[in-house]
Write a protein that holds these residues in place. Structure first.
Motif, short mmCIF file in Angstrom:
data_model
loop_
_atom_site.label_atom_id
_atom_site.label_comp_id
_atom_site.label_asym_id
_atom_site.label_seq_id
_atom_site.Cartn_x
_atom_site.Cartn_y
_atom_site.Cartn_z
N GLN A 242 20.46 54.95 91.46
CA GLN A 242 21.75 54.38 91.84
C GLN A 242 21.66 52.89 92.15
N VAL A 243 22.53 52.12 91.49
CA VAL A 243 22.78 50.75 91.93
C VAL A 243 23.66 50.85 93.17
N THR A 244 23.23 50.28 94.29
CA THR A 244 24.01 50.42 95.52
C THR A 244 24.74 49.13 95.88
N ALA A 245 25.84 49.31 96.60
CA ALA A 245 26.61 48.16 97.08
C ALA A 245 25.72 47.25 97.92
N GLY A 246 24.90 47.86 98.79
CA GLY A 246 24.05 47.07 99.67
C GLY A 246 22.95 46.33 98.93
N VAL A 248 22.97 45.28 95.73
CA VAL A 248 23.57 44.17 94.98
C VAL A 248 23.99 43.06 95.94
N THR A 270 23.77 45.07 86.36
CA THR A 270 23.22 45.56 87.62
C THR A 270 22.39 46.78 87.24
#
Lengths: 331, 331
Positions: A242-246, A248, A270
């Motif tokens: 998973q690419v995470t909000a945090g 990035v 990303t």
């Protein structure tokens, strides 16, 4: 089936196969099609990095591979983005400087003042306090390297997933399956998740690789000649993709603090990769049992170590001794 | 060709066509396949928003459409994510509070203390100073609404790009082409770029739509029942479709400051849309010339205004008077 089968079509497996073909060997690469760490790797060739300077055997291996890289890149016969402009290592806050200074003192590189740094890289933030220029740290574009290796090897690469080594019919098997090596051999290779971004703008914003500590966070910014800029990387002991909000957010924060002009650039990718880590984070290169060689567990240094790994494995195939420091049975 | 042709297959065009079919009209929608603003829109139904409270005619139109939404959603016959939990409007710093208080005073909503806010939304940052609950602000999922409208209209929707209205053979043409309306009619509709993110996690982190001012930046966070969370939006007077490093960074920064737990969520989409803006940012709804009606320029309020726009256009087709405040020839 061939005399030698390499299990794994990433940068390590392909480099080994290429080197063996140059020795006249009959080689097949079995590529399971999984995403290799090379697909997201920035391609920094940094033999003296912070993470290794307490591991002299690994530093020697990295320096040896760095010396091999110019010839390795030239031998591929196409532009693989090899660039020797060098790296600027940078620090932002007083804490960042204190942390970075440990390494810089060891490297005996002259400290550069902000004015000197901005002469080298005008786009740097005025917040950057101090840095050093490491002319020995280079870069290459891993995607171009793999494309060139695939071109060289042609139909020696066979799309095929290997679930057990007993399914492979060859007099010599080389396991270069990255994180997948654990399942095939039982060796302690674990995935270390990294999130990496790619930006795109006009070429020329930056010339050097930047390797910085920004408000306590490590970040690298790697500019390619075509305007692509790679920003990385998180380092997480996780197996998910998973690419995470945090993740990035933290990468963008550090990169934009370092080079404010990056905010204007397009965010084109990303991505997530998994570095194949080992208990001591040094690679496994050597014989596992008669007829089975291993080249895996290169952690953060797979791109840098590809040429020396190929040379070591070719040597083992030709009957030379391995390097006991990287013996896959050392744990 | 049909009696009535709607040019534009976005949420406005489809809503108009649906309403006209309910009046027994023979309607065809020509859909050029361009990305409509609905594809990235969060679907906040906020009739009393800050951007409009000095424009009483527009506020009346928005309130009328908000009142139509429950019936409109129910009429679609499937779950379109209509949710009336309401919105929490929030402010972080003293400056943010001062800015937000102008609107809250006008709305006469009771101020909620941090403890009251965190009782409603435990995941809020302790930095949130104050807020209000707006029970009249609702949400809907625009992608579900468009899917439902497409299902309802079936083969009345024809994939076809219209380059000039003279190419359209119909007794009545309704131009609902969003930003493309400018080229077809000469009316002053301009694209206003917005970058929007989508995160995904387990449902339940948030219950309310959050509409906040965080360190001077407006951000909204819209949780869906299925665990999707929409974070938006930049507002840029630009026509390009580039997702930028700075746009994503600013949205993530504000959202994570507001709800720290968002950092753990997967970042599943980074997208760009263009709101169709007009000189006064109110929509163009009415007759342009005999046989040509316009429904475009809904700027930030296209989702909210879809039902009332459909009703107004249907009224015009049936011979009723238009609303002079939204006359497309007013500029």
């Amino acid at each position: 089936m061939s005399e030698i089968v390499v299990v794994g079509g990433g940068i390590i497996g392909l480099s080994i196969a290429w080197r063996l073909t140059e020795h006249g060997k009959d080689v097949t690469v079995l590529d399971g099609g999984d995403e290799g760490a090379w697909q997201v790797a920035a391609g920094m060739l940094a033999p003296g990095g912070e993470s290794v300077f307490e591991a002299p055997a690994l530093v020697r291996l990295m320096e040896r591979s760095a010396d091999l890289w110019p010839g390795f890149a030239a031998g591929l016969g196409v532009d693989v983005g090899y660039d020797d402009t060098g790296t600027l290592s940078l620090a932002m806050t007083a804490d960042d400087v204190a942390e970075a200074a440990r390494l810089w003192t060891k490297q005996q590189l002259p400290l550069l003042r902000p004015s000197e740094l901005r002469e080298l890289e005008p786009a740097l933030s005025p917040r950057v306090r101090i840095g050093v220029h490491s002319p020995r740290e280079r870069q290459v574009d891993p995607r171009r390297v793999v494309a060139a290796l695939r071109e060289r090897l042609g139909d020696r690469i066979v799309p095929k997933r290997v679930d057990a080594l007993s399914d492979v019919d060859a007099s010599t098997i080389v396991v270069a399956a990255g994180c997948g090596t654990a399942k095939l051999t039982g060796l302690p290779v674990r995935p270390v998740k990294g999130q990496v971004l790619r930006l795109r703008g006009e070429p020329g914003l930056l010339r050097h690789v930047l390797d910085a500590t920004v408000d306590g966070r490590s970040v690298y910014v790697v500019p390619r000649h075509d305007g692509e800029i790679v920003v990385g990387a998180t380092q997480e002991e996780r197996t998910d993709r998973q690419v995470t909000a945090g993740g990035v957010y933290e990468l963008l924060r550090a990169a934009i603090e370092l080079v404010p002009g990056l905010a204007e650039l397009e965010l084109t990718e990303t991505t997530v990769g998994h570095r194949p880590g080992t208990p001591d984070n040094a690679p496994l290169i050597g014989q596992l049992e008669p007829g089975v060689l291993v080249a895996a567990g290169h952690h953060r240094n797979g791109i840098l170590l590809a040429p020396v790994t190929a040379e070591l494995i070719a040597g083992l195939v030709l009957g030379e001794q391995g390097d006991p420091d990287f013996d896959p049975r050392r744990f």
